[in-house]
Scaffold this active site. Structure first.
Site: not given
Length: 288
Positions: A115, A130
């Site tokens: 995010d 990730h």
């Protein structure tokens, strides 16, 4: 090592004092964050207190690359879910970690999240295990694009997509959404403007591995740290759990702030079952 297990109903000041003691005894603490740190920013996490995954299975990387239908379904859902990611802002936990890094109390952290909220909060040198939902790559020519630019392409090609479905959708922490879009046959996925190739979010899908260079850098950070602090992760995914196992095997204390169980509970020197956005600012205040 002494194991403290601070439950949710324990006074937050007591938990803060325990965590402050953990910090005071170590000079170079490495933080590993997970989806739980971002729930206070409006981004749901993957799992409940028992560590069991919520919702439907996420997109698998091999299937995304192989099947056009899977790609269409992903982008139709992501067009809805990305709105939650785009408007999220750092909460007190992200800001406290940035403050602790500025004070020299933690090393550049590792996150399992995509995010970008650590960077927005001011943390430097963040290692994204990730990837980032805010980037998109072309699988054919490897050109990179901002996710906001691709969102604009999606909206231009699918002006009527979403509607009431979007209002009822529950976002996922990877920018997807727990919703089944209507009329996928009409949904249009944009192609790379450079080569006409296939867009993919610059994230590690389930079924894919973390890049070797990223893993090597994460290992280096664990080796250089004298302790590991897990924030907001159940560690059920091996890509994060292995670093806890590595630190514990090297005799380095591992602590965790997480609402619920973690896969590493049996190797923790300190476990605090509390909200990171309440707890971490108390520790950061010691170093103002």
């Amino acid at each position: 090592m002494q194991l403290f297990d601070t439950e949710v109903d324990t006074d937050i000041d007591t938990a803060g004092a325990q965590l402050a003691d953990f910090f005071a005894a170590r000079r170079r603490i490495l933080v590993l964050s997970g989806a739980g740190i971002s729930t206070a920013s409006g981004i749901p996490d993957y799992r409940g207190r028992d560590g069991v995954r919520r919702g439907k299975a996420p997109v698998q990387g091999p299937e995304f690359r192989k099947f056009e239908a899977v790609r269409k379904r992903y982008w139709a859902r992501s067009m809805i879910g990305y709105a939650t990611m785009a408007r999220a802002v750092p909460n007190g936990a992200h800001l406290a970690l940035a403050q602790l890094q500025a004070a020299g109390r933690i090393a550049p952290l590792i996150t399992q999240n995509v995010d970008g909220l650590h960077q927005q909060a001011g943390s430097g040198g963040v290692l994204e295990l990730h990837g980032s939902i805010h980037r998109v790559v072309c699988l054919d020519c490897h050109a990179q694009f901002s996710r906001a630019a691709v969102q604009a392409m999606l909206a231009a090609l699918n002006p009527d997509h979403g509607g009431a479905t979007a209002l009822a959708a529950v976002a996922a922490p990877d920018g997807d959404a727990h919703v089944e879009p209507d009329d996928l046959a009409r949904f249009v996925v944009p192609a790379c403007p450079h080569c006409g190739g296939t867009f993919k979010p610059d994230v590690v899908f389930f079924g894919d591995g973390v890049a070797a260079a990223t893993t090597l850098e994460a290992v280096r950070r664990v080796e250089q740290a004298d302790a590991l602090l897990v924030v907001g992760s159940s560690l059920m995914v091996f890509s994060g759990f292995r670093f806890c196992r590595m630190a514990a095997a090297a005799g380095k204390p591992v602590a965790a702030i997480n609402l619920g169980i973690t896969r590493a509970d049996d190797m923790l020197a300190l476990k605090i079952d509390a909200s990171a956005e309440q707890l971490l600012p108390l520790v950061a205040a010691h170093y103002e």
